[in-house]
Design an enzyme around this catalytic site. Structure first.
Site, PDB file in Angstrom:
ATOM      1  N   HIS A 168      13.227 -89.417  44.232  1.00 20.67           N
ATOM      2  CA  HIS A 168      12.947 -88.425  45.297  1.00 20.67           C
ATOM      3  C   HIS A 168      13.830 -87.181  45.140  1.00 20.67           C
ATOM      4  CE1 HIS A 168      10.903 -91.779  47.426  1.00 20.67           C
ATOM      5  NE2 HIS A 168      11.938 -92.478  46.979  1.00 20.67           N
ATOM      6  N   SER A 289      16.868 -60.486  33.757  1.00 21.89           N
ATOM      7  CA  SER A 289      16.047 -59.815  34.756  1.00 21.89           C
ATOM      8  C   SER A 289      16.197 -58.316  34.570  1.00 21.89           C
ATOM      9  CB  SER A 289      16.517 -60.217  36.152  1.00 21.89           C
ATOM     10  OG  SER A 289      16.109 -59.254  37.100  1.00 21.89           O
ATOM     11  N   LYS A 295      21.241 -62.339  35.928  1.00 24.07           N
ATOM     12  CA  LYS A 295      20.277 -63.419  35.703  1.00 24.07           C
ATOM     13  C   LYS A 295      20.185 -63.857  34.239  1.00 24.07           C
ATOM     14  CE  LYS A 295      17.854 -65.126  38.246  1.00 24.07           C
ATOM     15  NZ  LYS A 295      16.598 -64.697  38.877  1.00 24.07           N
ATOM     16  N   GLU A 302      10.059 -72.878  31.695  1.00 28.05           N
ATOM     17  CA  GLU A 302       9.041 -72.554  32.703  1.00 28.05           C
ATOM     18  C   GLU A 302       7.663 -72.438  32.072  1.00 28.05           C
ATOM     19  OE1 GLU A 302      10.813 -69.702  35.986  1.00 28.05           O
ATOM     20  OE2 GLU A 302      11.617 -69.187  34.037  1.00 28.05           O
TER      21      GLU A 302
END
Ligand code: ARG
Length: 498
Positions: A168, A289, A295, A302
């Protein structure tokens, strides 16, 4: 990359099927009907099938040896043009089959007209697709095998690297990073097995099915199968031309594979986050970024997650295309190719990048260790301690739940309790209970086959390597035929069999 075909010229009375026609095909019809823009990916497989077919026709007396030699020489020259990117694809010639045959006629003249004896584009495309699948599945299989090797290599280096295991997405029990990597090795080994199963069922010859009703000519289907090193021939001509199971089965296997790729991508996204910090990716595998200077984004993990969707979409698209089609061939089936090609290229790119991606990881053992300290991960071990003392597990579970509640209320960790405090909470806790509160010990004791203990992971590594070696052996046998390999490499074609 597909070469854009030349749109000039129009099909109709002048085309391969033009005898019945007097008018030209409308340009918009030609544009929608043509598949050469994408099915040119099948060109070398198409030529391999034609070489084998022509050899059989000559052996059966359906063309002369001289005609066959002319055809084979012409096909080899066309293959060289295609390989070199010099072939002029034509939309007016509709698809890869008629482009190749048309070019053969341009080159050798009338003898080219004998190549299609006893054959239809329906059984021809079915064969091409199966040969394409056999080659692509072999190459993808090799990439999956390399990913498994990278995972077992990583696992071997981390059989003792403790980390929290989750259920979980809550910290659950200690495991090792090696054990976690081996979970993916297990998934990819099954994927490889599935790809090889799909390849075995794809490697069947449909040629000889004709348009749908076979042929009255004395074709020798087994001889063609032997030339192309296919294990079997289809045994129903309607099924032979209308079956797209090999593509569906491959897309199913690719979809399951991409579920695994995607879950690994997701975990890397989590692990590289500041919240987890378990893994750092080298700069080569990240981007920044344009706005936020701090970043460092895990774009590749991804994308591994994101690209799964288009593979699932391809499976769905072909399932829906096929489900309502009456037997036998229908032009709808031309829609099988683009999703299949895209899904295969996507899966190959994603699996292909895994070894480098895994190599680009720095494992932050310190961060994993810190995460182990919080979250009561050893509560189950305390309950196991009580069970060892003869307390029924349900009671032990309850007692430890009580200990955890006490810790939560007093803002302490289990490790902060001393023997007296434990004993006060439950009299079955003796002074030796504290020794249980050690993650390394907890993991080492979970040594059943398949467990996270370093010894168990070592054993699993041995099994995974043996399984991989066996799968690699299967992979090595059963790939493309000598004819296809020669065409792809630009080498002389092997002599005819038999
Ligand atoms: N381009 C076609 C396809 O991919 C080849 C078979 C065409 N057959 C036909 N009878 N029109 O499905």
């Amino acid at each position: 990359m597909a070469t854009p075909p030349d749109a000039g010229g129009s099909a109709g009375a002048s085309s391969a099927w033009g005898g019945r026609f007097s008018g030209a095909t409308a340009d918009i019809v030609q544009a929608m009907n043509a598949s050469v823009g994408f099915d040119q990916a099948l060109a070398l497989e198409d030529i391999a099938g034609s070489v084998a077919h022509s050899r059989m026709l000559a052996a059966q007396g359906l063309m002369s040896a001289a005609e066959q030699a002319e055809i084979e020489g012409g096909l080899a020259a066309i293959a060289a043009e295609i390989r070199g990117g010099r072939f002029a694809w034509s939309v007016a010639r509709e698809d890869v089959h008629m482009n190749v045959e048309g070019a053969l006629a341009d080159r050798i003249g009338r003898a080219a007209g004998k190549l299609h004896t006893g054959r239809s584009r329906n059984d021809q495309v079915a064969l091409d697709l199966r040969l394409w699948l056999r080659r692509e599945l072999t190459e993808l299989g090799e990439a999956v095998a390399a990913a498994v090797s990278a995972l077992t290599g990583g696992a071997e280096a981390h059989t003792g690297t403790l980390m929290p295991g989750y259920t979980h997405l809550q910290r659950a029990q200690p495991i090792t990073f090696g054990h976690h990597l081996m979970a993916y090795a297990a998934m990819f080994l099954r994927d490889l097995d599935r790809l090889l199963d799909a390849r075995r069922r794809a490697a069947v010859l449909p040629l000889g099915s004709g348009a749908l009703a076979g042929s009255p000519l004395p074709l020798d289907r087994h001889r063609v199968a032997a030339e192309l090193e296919l294990d079997a021939i289809t045994w129903n001509s309607l099924d032979g031309v209308s079956d797209r199971d090999p593509a569906l089965e491959t897309l199913s296997a690719l979809s399951i594979l991409m579920v695994h790729v995607s879950r690994l991508g997701e975990e890397l996204v989590l692990w590289t986050s500041q919240e987890f910090g378990f893994v750092e990716l080298s700069d080569a595998f990240c981007t920044g970024s344009s706005l936020m200077p701090q970043k460092k984004n895990p774009d590749i993990p991804e994308l591994l997650r994101g690209k799964a969707g288009r593979v699932f979409g391809a499976l769905q698209a072909l399932l829906v295309t096929m489900k309502g089609l009456p037997l036998a061939y229908n032009k709808d089936m031309q829609e099988d190719k683009e999703p299949l090609f895209d899904a295969m290229a996507t899966a190959r790119a994603c699996v292909g990048i895994l070894p480098d991606l895994l190599g680009a990881m720095t494992v932050r053992e310190d961060r994993m260790k810190t995460a182990l300290a919080d979250g009561f991960l050893l509560a189950t071990d305390l309950a196991d301690y009580l069970t060892d003392k003869g307390v029924p597990f349900r009671e032990a579970h309850h007692a430890v739940g009580h200990v955890v509640a006490h810790c939560v209320a007093t803002r302490r960790r289990l490790e902060d309790l001393d023997a007296d405090a434990l004993h006060a909470l439950d009299e079955n806790f003796g002074p030796d209970a504290l020794a249980v509160l050690d993650a390394a010990r907890s993991v080492a004791r979970r040594s059943l086959p398949g467990g996270p203990a370093p010894a168990a992971v070592e054993a699993a590594l041995g099994q995974a390597r043996a399984a991989l070696a066996a799968l690699r052996e299967r992979l090595g046998a059963g790939g493309p035929s000598a004819i296809e390999r020669a065409l792809a490499a630009g080498e002389a074609l092997p002599a005819a069999r038999g």
